[in-house]
Motif scaffolding. Structure first.
Motif, PDB file in Angstrom:
ATOM      1  N   LEU A 192      51.033  54.148  46.648  1.00  0.00           N
ATOM      2  CA  LEU A 192      51.033  55.141  45.569  1.00  0.00           C
ATOM      3  C   LEU A 192      52.275  54.993  44.699  1.00  0.00           C
ATOM      4  N   VAL A 193      53.428  54.808  45.373  1.00  0.00           N
ATOM      5  CA  VAL A 193      54.660  54.619  44.613  1.00  0.00           C
ATOM      6  C   VAL A 193      54.544  53.370  43.736  1.00  0.00           C
ATOM      7  N   LEU A 194      54.016  52.280  44.330  1.00  0.00           N
ATOM      8  CA  LEU A 194      53.847  51.051  43.575  1.00  0.00           C
ATOM      9  C   LEU A 194      52.862  51.237  42.429  1.00  0.00           C
ATOM     10  N   PHE A 195      51.771  51.981  42.710  1.00  0.00           N
ATOM     11  CA  PHE A 195      50.760  52.213  41.683  1.00  0.00           C
ATOM     12  C   PHE A 195      51.353  52.951  40.485  1.00  0.00           C
ATOM     13  N   PHE A 196      52.072  54.050  40.769  1.00  0.00           N
ATOM     14  CA  PHE A 196      52.616  54.836  39.665  1.00  0.00           C
ATOM     15  C   PHE A 196      53.719  54.074  38.938  1.00  0.00           C
ATOM     16  N   ALA A 197      54.490  53.254  39.697  1.00  0.00           N
ATOM     17  CA  ALA A 197      55.514  52.438  39.044  1.00  0.00           C
ATOM     18  C   ALA A 197      54.865  51.423  38.114  1.00  0.00           C
ATOM     19  N   LEU A 198      53.806  50.760  38.611  1.00  0.00           N
ATOM     20  CA  LEU A 198      53.104  49.780  37.775  1.00  0.00           C
ATOM     21  C   LEU A 198      52.406  50.464  36.605  1.00  0.00           C
ATOM     22  N   ARG A 199      51.902  51.686  36.859  1.00  0.00           N
ATOM     23  CA  ARG A 199      51.231  52.415  35.785  1.00  0.00           C
ATOM     24  C   ARG A 199      52.215  52.727  34.661  1.00  0.00           C
ATOM     25  N   GLN A 200      53.414  53.196  35.031  1.00  0.00           N
ATOM     26  CA  GLN A 200      54.418  53.469  34.010  1.00  0.00           C
ATOM     27  C   GLN A 200      54.819  52.197  33.280  1.00  0.00           C
TER      28      GLN A 200
END
Length: 435
Positions: A192-200
């Motif tokens: 989730l952390v990676l997902f939101f980081a990549l999303r940003q």
């Protein structure tokens, strides 16, 4: 989805590891206890049974129990005492049930004394046969209870029977499941952390790309506008050289735009037509003033020089890549529908469409513009002349399309060209104000 697959795979691998490890430890314990406990060894003192009668279905079903019985009970412990000894040693391994078979599948020992001297059940034949004939351990997990089949060997390494054991591994599975669940949660949190980081990162990159695209589009538009303005300046310079044709290039360009729109040209071909119309006489730069500005009629030799402005214009613009499609107008606007034009004598649809369009517009503007040696024709007179030469000098379809343009629109072009203080619109978007 990746996290779920990873968690499930980890659970299956850990469970398989628990089953294999528990089975190996249990087999080691069985081998060790049968080697050191004479009470267990005496279960297989009948050598003829342990060595001479390998297991098979027929032998098992037809075997005489009395002949297959182990040595007489003299010297053997009572069942309850033997059970106490086995439980004392095997309970340490969480073994819940133990059944010992001879080579024929006859029960030699069981925690359930009612099964003594009973036969192997039909469902247990395959794992029993694997233990007896192949000497291999087998194990199956049944909701936290490990069902084990372990071959029993004597001191010389010969298989003398098999042991069936049920061992509780639910605690180990629960512990492993808890650990796997924790790892899954940590993995999920990391994902989730990676997902939101990549999303940003994606959002910021998209915004940057959009901004760069807008800047690039604006830059391309500025370059395009600069090209068009440069062409307009060059066209104006050509017109200013000849007082008789001042404003001619701008007017004929506007007429060509109207006619191209009437014929349904797309935006790209319209731009080619407009640029070609602006530069149609660029080759006259190389024509001597004595010929270009001559008041009287030209001699035959002078006409040869004058006609050369077409090839000179093409030669001048050939190396400018973005003007390539516009050379159709520059190179063929003096061709005639009947093939009597110049410089190539093309006829009919051999003449490029843009040149056919421009030819009609060029002639209309020449007839409706004042010259020192004649007054301008009226709109009606010019239209009659176009109709008269339709099929000879001009394409009939192009003339018919030109006749569909209202006089008011054509007059608006001439009126606009008379106001020198006003910028004349000469791009496809700009020309919409006069059409």
């Amino acid at each position: 989805m990746f996290g779920v697959i990873l968690t499930l795979s980890a659970y299956l691998l850990v469970t398989r590891q628990i089953v294999d490890e528990t089975g190996a430890v249990t087999q080691s314990a069985v081998d060790k206890h049968f080697a050191v406990l004479p009470q267990l060894q005496r279960l297989f003192t009948d050598a003829s049974v342990s060595q001479e009668a390998p297991f098979n279905r027929d032998a098992t079903e037809g075997h005489n129990h009395e002949e297959a019985s182990p040595a007489t009970d003299e010297g053997n412990l009572p069942h309850n005492q033997l059970e106490s000894i086995i439980r004392m040693h095997f309970d340490l391994y969480n073994i819940q049930d133990v059944v010992i078979y001879d080579l024929f599948g006859r029960v030699l020992f069981s925690y359930d004394d009612s099964r003594l001297n009973g036969q192997l059940t039909q469902g247990d034949r395959l794992p029993f046969k694997k233990a007896i004939e192949d000497g291999q351990r087998s194990a199956s997990d049944q909701r936290g209870i490990l069902h084990l089949w372990i071959p029993i060997q004597d001191s010389e390494g010969r298989t003398v029977g098999a042991l069936e054991a049920l061992r509780d591994i639910s605690d180990r599975k629960s512990d492993s499941l808890g650990l796997i669940a924790l790892l899954a949660l940590l993995s999920l949190a990391g994902m989730l952390v990676l997902f939101f980081a990549l999303r940003q990162l994606f959002i910021r990159s998209s915004r940057t790309i959009d901004s760069q695209n807008r800047e690039l589009s604006e830059m391309v538009e500025r370059i395009r506008r600069t090209y068009d303005e440069s062409l307009q300046a060059l066209s104006s310079a050509l017109d200013s050289r000849d007082n008789e044709t001042r404003g001619h290039s701008q007017r004929v360009t506007a007429y060509a735009w109207m006619l191209g729109k009437q014929l349904g040209l797309d935006e790209e071909r319209m731009e080619w037509l407009i640029r070609g119309a602006l530069l149609h006489d660029v080759g006259k730069i190389g024509i001597p003033d004595a010929i270009l500005l001559k008041n009287g009629p030209l001699t035959e030799e002078e006409w040869v020089v004058m006609k050369g402005h077409v090839s000179q214009g093409v030669q001048m613009l050939r190396s400018i890549e973005f003007l390539g499609p516009s050379l159709d107008v520059v190179g063929y606007h003096h061709e005639r529908w009947d093939g009597h034009g110049y410089p190539n004598g093309l006829q009919g649809e051999q003449i490029p469409l843009a040149a056919r369009i421009f030819s009609v517009c060029d002639t209309y503007d020449a007839m409706t513009s004042d010259r020192p040696y004649r007054a301008a024709c009226t709109h009606e007179e010019a239209i009659l002349e176009l109709q008269k030469n339709s099929g000879t000098q001009f394409s009939p379809a192009i003339v018919d399309a030109f006749l569909q343009i209202s006089q008011e629109k054509l007059d608006s072009v001439r009126d606009l060209s008379k106001h020198q203080s006003l910028p004349f619109p000469l791009t496809s978007r700009d020309l919409s104000q006069v059409g």
